[in-house]
Design a protein around this motif. Structure first.
Motif, short mmCIF file in Angstrom:
data_model
loop_
_atom_site.label_atom_id
_atom_site.label_comp_id
_atom_site.label_asym_id
_atom_site.label_seq_id
_atom_site.Cartn_x
_atom_site.Cartn_y
_atom_site.Cartn_z
N THR A 133 0.86 -1.18 0.00
CA THR A 133 0.00 0.00 0.00
C THR A 133 0.89 1.23 0.00
O THR A 133 1.84 1.32 0.79
CB THR A 133 -0.91 0.00 1.23
OG1 THR A 133 -1.67 -1.22 1.23
CG2 THR A 133 -1.86 1.18 1.23
N GLU A 134 0.59 2.17 -0.87
CA GLU A 134 1.41 3.38 -0.96
C GLU A 134 1.12 4.28 0.25
O GLU A 134 -0.03 4.49 0.62
CB GLU A 134 1.10 4.12 -2.25
CG GLU A 134 1.54 3.36 -3.47
CD GLU A 134 1.25 4.12 -4.75
OE1 GLU A 134 0.75 5.25 -4.69
OE2 GLU A 134 1.52 3.57 -5.82
N ARG A 135 2.17 4.80 0.83
CA ARG A 135 2.05 5.73 1.95
C ARG A 135 3.30 6.59 2.01
O ARG A 135 4.37 6.21 1.56
CB ARG A 135 1.84 4.99 3.27
CG ARG A 135 2.93 4.01 3.59
CD ARG A 135 2.50 3.08 4.70
NE ARG A 135 3.42 1.97 4.74
CZ ARG A 135 4.26 1.72 5.73
NH1 ARG A 135 4.30 2.52 6.78
NH2 ARG A 135 5.06 0.69 5.67
N ILE A 136 3.16 7.75 2.59
CA ILE A 136 4.28 8.67 2.71
C ILE A 136 5.09 8.29 3.94
O ILE A 136 4.54 8.08 5.03
CB ILE A 136 3.79 10.12 2.83
CG1 ILE A 136 3.05 10.52 1.55
CG2 ILE A 136 4.94 11.06 3.11
CD1 ILE A 136 2.44 11.88 1.59
N THR A 137 6.39 8.18 3.75
CA THR A 137 7.29 7.87 4.87
C THR A 137 8.47 8.83 4.85
O THR A 137 8.72 9.51 3.86
CB THR A 137 7.83 6.42 4.77
OG1 THR A 137 8.53 6.29 3.54
CG2 THR A 137 6.71 5.40 4.85
N THR A 138 9.21 8.87 5.93
CA THR A 138 10.40 9.69 5.99
C THR A 138 11.58 8.85 5.46
O THR A 138 11.47 7.63 5.33
CB THR A 138 10.69 10.10 7.44
OG1 THR A 138 10.91 8.94 8.23
CG2 THR A 138 9.53 10.91 8.00
N PRO A 139 12.71 9.46 5.17
CA PRO A 139 13.85 8.69 4.68
C PRO A 139 14.32 7.60 5.64
O PRO A 139 14.91 6.62 5.23
CB PRO A 139 14.94 9.74 4.49
CG PRO A 139 14.21 11.03 4.31
CD PRO A 139 12.96 10.90 5.09
N THR A 140 14.02 7.73 6.93
CA THR A 140 14.43 6.70 7.87
C THR A 140 13.40 5.57 7.97
O THR A 140 13.62 4.60 8.69
CB THR A 140 14.63 7.30 9.27
OG1 THR A 140 13.40 7.93 9.69
CG2 THR A 140 15.76 8.32 9.26
N GLY A 141 12.28 5.69 7.28
CA GLY A 141 11.28 4.64 7.26
C GLY A 141 10.10 4.87 8.17
O GLY A 141 9.17 4.11 8.16
N GLY A 142 10.10 5.93 8.96
CA GLY A 142 8.99 6.21 9.88
C GLY A 142 7.93 7.06 9.21
O GLY A 142 8.08 7.55 8.10
N GLN A 143 6.83 7.25 9.92
CA GLN A 143 5.74 8.10 9.43
C GLN A 143 6.10 9.55 9.67
O GLN A 143 6.73 9.88 10.67
CB GLN A 143 4.44 7.75 10.16
CG GLN A 143 3.88 6.39 9.85
CD GLN A 143 3.34 6.32 8.43
OE1 GLN A 143 2.93 7.32 7.86
NE2 GLN A 143 3.35 5.13 7.85
N PRO A 144 5.72 10.48 8.78
CA PRO A 144 6.03 11.90 8.99
C PRO A 144 5.22 12.51 10.11
O PRO A 144 4.21 12.09 10.49
CB PRO A 144 5.69 12.56 7.66
CG PRO A 144 4.79 11.63 6.95
CD PRO A 144 5.03 10.27 7.54
#
Length: 137
Positions: free
Chosen positions: A126-137
């Motif tokens: 499922t597409e979702r926005i994440t930060t470069p470290t893999g966490g949620q923004p």
């Protein structure tokens, strides 16, 4: 008496008899080839509809209902006669989305009890926005 025996041993009419015996078998084989070609085609239609449904459901703002609707539209456009009584299920979770399409293949041979099924499944993240470290923004 010898004339009668000669006529009984003659091959006259043998081709007609062979044709009457062989033609139904050849016709049955041809119809079986067509039936299994329809099964093959129905599987591809189901797989394509599942992939289209997945593409609609897995986007960031997509829903499982949107994926089901897209899969049904694809079935209506491609396989409304090949895949009868289709069922579409879509599951959307935070990490994975899955769409399944199943149905019964149209019968060419009127054989009682011959019910062939075709299905297609597509799943992906499922597409979702994440930060470069893999966490949620």
């Amino acid at each position: 008496m010898t004339i009668l025996l000669r006529r009984l041993r003659s091959d006259r009419g043998a081709a007609s008899t062979q044709l009457v015996l062989v033609f139904p078998a050849l016709l049955l084989i041809a119809l079986l080839v067509v039936q299994f070609a329809l099964v093959w085609h129905a599987r591809h239609v189901a797989q394509h509809a599942a992939q289209r449904g997945l593409a609609a459901a897995r986007v960031q703002d997509g829903t499982a209902a949107g994926g089901q609707a897209q899969a049904r539209r694809s079935l209506a456009a491609l396989g409304s006669r090949v895949l009868t009584a289709p069922s579409v299920t879509a599951e959307r979770a935070t990490a994975k989305t899955t769409v399944r399409v199943q149905g019964t293949v149209t019968r060419v041979l009127p054989v009682p009890g011959l019910e062939l099924h075709a299905s297609g499944t597509a799943s992906g993240p499922t597409e979702r926005i994440t930060t470069p470290t893999g966490g949620q923004p």
